[in-house]
Every structure is written in structure tokens, then in C-alpha cells.
Scaffold this active site. Structure first.
Site, PDB file in Angstrom:
ATOM      1  CG  ASP A 141      -0.809   5.878   3.735  1.00  0.00           C
ATOM      2  OD1 ASP A 141      -0.797   5.349   4.683  1.00  0.00           O
ATOM      3  OD2 ASP A 141      -1.090   5.258   2.834  1.00  0.00           O
ATOM      4  CG  HIS A 142      -3.757   2.502   3.753  1.00  0.00           C
ATOM      5  ND1 HIS A 142      -4.348   1.650   3.147  1.00  0.00           N
ATOM      6  CD2 HIS A 142      -2.367   2.835   4.020  1.00  0.00           C
ATOM      7  CE1 HIS A 142      -3.643   1.825   1.858  1.00  0.00           C
ATOM      8  NE2 HIS A 142      -3.028   2.579   2.442  1.00  0.00           N
TER       9      HIS A 142
ATOM     10  CG  HIS B 223      -0.732   2.772  -2.119  1.00  0.00           C
ATOM     11  ND1 HIS B 223       0.635   2.599  -1.216  1.00  0.00           N
ATOM     12  CD2 HIS B 223      -1.469   2.796  -1.178  1.00  0.00           C
ATOM     13  CE1 HIS B 223       0.840   2.529  -0.520  1.00  0.00           C
ATOM     14  NE2 HIS B 223       0.161   2.896   0.784  1.00  0.00           N
TER      15      HIS B 223
END
Lengths: 304, 304
Positions: free
Chosen positions: A67-68, A271
Site C-alpha cells: 500500500d506504499h 493511514h
């Protein structure tokens, strides 16, 4: 004042939701764009932001969870398609170069620009990028895999000349840089004109700290002391503090504590775990400790 | 009638726009979901569609340009995070397995399900998947790299029993399958009851053809003859026909010609170049040749 803005492209966590994109931000410092993290959809959000692709030359990746970084290939390909020629610099853990290189060779053959990797040692706080006006330093974090945050700090700028005084004392041009840098001026007759009569002090340098993903980790406080804006992950609410600890994440209240104890000017939390339909619970928790807190959301721009 | 639907998750082409996601579709046949292509953002769009992740077991990848496969890693990771245990089958060119395997090993360690690759030879029209009710065949296309489309065809279903007639003639249960399959029934006294007095014909099997990306390529016509729905790429308008040819894409008018000459029931055009702000120009061109044409768009569902 020179531009210093943070654009949120995505502020969700690992599980995608219809509310959030995966992690990605752009820091705009005097029209130089720096991307932090590049989750899936980052290129789409970058396009929505209307920020100029060509002004983005450096990407900083905090850690290698999907997800990064899963948005990198799409972004890199698109830059190729739109005719980019300037080198794109990716600052990241060594593993990303190893993983990405075969994909670049396969999908990006014949692209008119290069991708250059600059490897980060996430266990050390050190300068990973520097130019005339800004330094970017790594902030060692504590997560399930090697991870670091990033501290963007403006360099001090010279004093501002007071034009009328310069004219009045007939200061020659070649003396101006010295005066901007704080020195006094001595007239031909030996009279000393103190610097503070010739200049006004510059705006104090601003700084932005990005801390995601990490467990509640007090050792970062010293490095981020007094920043103008702190982005800190707040994946969970306090009721899920045990889960936060197990997964090496932070609660909103803990993010507030970090902000308070680091004496930052403003806190931006993000986040978010997919489990919170209403993220105001996270905002309220953080604010109970550190009132000047904002909730990240897609397409939000924060000016420092 | 049993469910047979096509869901458009993304219908843009290589360059992302704020209007379109990259290529991805889901075919829902009797609540079994089949994904075709998986561009960046497919998992997000899948979530928006409210289709059940757990019903998706097969993904078909037409070719290895990024806008058709960069969403795979995100989708696969997310399936792992939500606790999938069933094997996920990816039908694709051999190169994808080679490219994806190191990424799976790095990002998806310890996932509770397997990803199994089934390699397609895109130069041959052959059955690449089959179950009780459907066959999926590859459709060789002509693009800059090896590419195939996919033909989803229902298998013929047995006739429907007319319950009243079965009761009237006292047909024993063990005869029913034979009758459903079209055989006559012979009474104990030797009288032959023709099948058409005992059954009604089933709904004719339906079929869906997905053809993207490809240059205008008439050889596909024979294989897609008479399908209920044809998705055909229409990247360009006729004014850009030269560009279409150079990049191995099709114009909307050419897509209409394929639909007309293949005598399909309905045409759905997509894979739009980012250059057309208003895609009605593409729709009008295709309709000028084949009136029953639809414009693809995100979150559109077409029922066959």
C-alpha cells in the site's frame, strides 16, 4: 512566503476502501514536487491534484508494503508515455530496486528517461536529499519491516535587505551578500552600521515530518521537535490499542502524544484502518491530547 | 434466466485520466465471477461494484501492457489480507508468471492461498477454461505484443420438462434425463411421444466476446460470429485512423464494422484514448455502422 504545501493523494491503509486511496503524498516546496510513498492509484490522484508531472523528480518510499509502493510501476510508465526525459530519482530500501528493476526492463523498454535508485538505510537518521533550499532526512521508525519517515526542512534563508537603508548608506552591490548573511557594514569613515539597521530577519525555516507506518515510538520525538506540520499515522482508535501494538501501528491518541511531546505546530493524522466508517473518532482522540490536529483526506492540501 | 452480466471496472487506455480507470472487467455467469484484465485500481473498482471477492477465482489477462495488469499485485495482496484461502487462477502469457513470481514471493509471503498460473498461447484460438456451464476460449488478436481476447460461451442447457405432460404420461423419474436431452418417450404400449410434446426448448446459450487491444483485424469475425455482446476496443476516432494503425489499435467505426460483419447482437466499445474529452464522437461513429452500440463506462453493468 515561498510555497510549502503538503498534498494528500491517499491516506488509507492496507485494505482499500471506497473512501480512501493507499498512501501517497506530494510535498510542494517552491514548485519542486517531492512524492512520499506511492500506493496504487497515486498517478490517478496526482492527475486529479493538477500538480505538474514534470516538476516531480524525487520519490521517497517509507517501506515496502504494497500500500506504499504498488503505484510506482503505473506512475513510471505514464511518465514515459507523456514523454518525460528527466531522470526520476527513487529514494528507497535496496529491496525495491531489486524488485522493480526486472519490471522496468520488461514494461518500460525504450522509455526516454532513466529511473535512478538512491538507497536508504532506514535504521539511521541521515540526510537523503539536499538542494539549495531544502534537506530531506530519514526518520528511523519501528514497523514490521524496515521503515523510515522523512523530514523535509527548509534551509535558513538570508536576511532581507532594506532597500532604502542600502541606498541611504550607498552600500556597494558587492557588499550585499555579506550583509544578507548577517554582517554589519562599515562606512568609508569607519562608522559601523549594525546589520539589524540594514536588514529584516527572514521567515524562519519551515519543516514537515512524515511518520508512517510505525508503532508508538517516542525516540522520533527528538528529531521532529517543533516541526510546523507532523503527519503521523493513526491507523487505530484507542479501543484497538492492542491490535495497534501487535501490527506495529499507532493509535490516534498516541499520535497526539507524539505531537504534544514533540511540540509540533500542527498534527495531521492518516493511514486510517478500513474498520472506521467515521474517522471523527480518531480525530477526537488525537485532539483530546493535541488540539491542533487535522484529519487527512484525499485531495486535501495543507499549507505550512 | 441464469445470470450473465458484464461489469466494467475500467475502460480507459494507457494514459490515466480523471474520467477512466485502466482496463478491467468482471463477467458474472451464475454468480461465478471471471475478471478480464486487471489495470491499476481494479481492486478499488471491484470493491465499488459490490461484487463478492470470494466468488472471483479466475483472472484472464489479454496482454502484458501495464494498463491491463498493473492492478494484479494490489488485488492479490488484498485477497490475502481479507483471508482468502481458495486458489486464485491467473490465465496469462508466460512472461507474467516470470515477472509476478518474485513480487509474490516478496510481498505475499505467508498468504493463506495460492496463485496458480495457467499459460495461454495467444496465437491460437483454444479453450483456456471450462466448467459445467461455460467455456472460455482465447481469441488471437493483433497488437504490438502477443495479445488475445476471450470468448465466454454458455454451454447448451437441456430442454425444460413440461411437468404436466410428464405426469399425464406417467413418465418414470429415471427417464427424465434422457428426455431433457431431447429423446422421445415410448409408452408401455409402444406409442411414441415426441420430445417436443414433453419439453420446451432451453434458452439459447449466450456468449460474450472481449477483444482488446487489437488493430482492425477481420480474422476474428469468424470466431465471434453472432455473440450476444461484443466488447471491442475503440481507442480512436476515424480522424485518427492513421494513429490507430501505427499503434495497433482500432477506430470506433472499425469496431462497428467488426460487429456488423460478425452479426453480433450488441456492441460495447471501450479502451478510449485520453484525447477525447467527449466520447460521444466514438459512439456516433460506431453507431453509424452498427446502431446497437453502447459506450462503456466505469460501473456500467450490461446484462446478456
Amino acid at each position: 512566503m515561498e510555497k510549502f504545501e503538503v498534498h494528500i493523494l491517499g491516506c488509507g491503509s492496507a485494505l482499500p476502501t471506497t473512501r480512501h486511496f493507499a498512501s501517497s503524498q506530494v510535498v510542494n516546496i517552491r514548485e519542486k514536487l517531492f512524492m512520499i510513498d506511492c500506493g496504487e492509484g497515486a498517478q490517478l490522484q496526482l492527475r486529479r491534484s493538477k500538480l505538474k508531472f514534470t516538476r516531480l523528480n524525487h520519490i521517497f518510499i517509507s517501506h515496502l508494503h504494497g500500500d506504499h509502493c504498488f503505484g510506482l510501476m503505473g506512475l513510471i510508465s505514464t511518465f514515459g508515455l507523456v514523454g518525460r526525459t528527466a531522470t526520476l530519482h527513487i529514494h528507497c530500501h535496496a529491496d525495491l530496486e531489486r524488485i522493480l528493476t526486472p519490471q522496468l526492463e520488461y514494461f518500460c523498454k525504450g522509455m526516454a528517461y532513466n529511473v535512478e535508485f538512491h538507497l536508504i538505510n532506514p535504521t539511521k537518521a541521515e540526510v537523503v536529499y539536499e538542494d539549495r533550499s531544502v534537506t530531506v532526512s530519514s526518520i528511523p521508525l519501528r514497523h514490521r519491516i524496515p521503515t523510515c519517515g522523512f523530514l523535509f526542512a527548509e534551509k535558513p534563508t538570508p536576511n532581507h535587505i532594506i532597500r532604502d537603508m542600502i541606498d541611504f548608506y550607498k552600500v556597494p552591490v558587492f557588499e550585499l551578500n555579506r550583509i544578507k548573511n548577517g554582517e554589519d557594514y562599515v562606512l568609508p569613515d569607519g562608522t559601523v552600521i549594525p546589520n539589524n539597521r540594514l536588514t529584516t530577519p527572514p521567515a524562519p525555516p519551515r519543516s514537515y515530518a512524515y511518520c508512517s507506518d510505525t508503532i508508538f515510538h517516542r525516540p522520533i520525538i527528538e528529531q521532529i521537535k517543533g516541526v510546523n506540520l507532523l503527519f503521523h499515522e493513526a491507523t487505530f482508535a484507542q479501543c484497538d490499542a492492542q491490535r495497534a501494538k501487535e501490527t506495529f501501528h499507532t493509535t490516534a491518541m498516541q499520535a497526539g502524544e507524539i505531537a504534544r511531546d514533540a511540540d509540533v505546530k500542527q498534527l495531521l493524522i492518516g493511514h486510517f484502518s478500513a474498520r472506521y466508517e467515521d474517522e471523527n473518532i480518531l480525530l477526537q482522540e488525537a485532539r483530546s491530547v493535541f488540539p491542533n490536529t487535522l484529519l487527512a483526506k484525499e485531495n486535501l492540501k495543507v499549507t505550512l
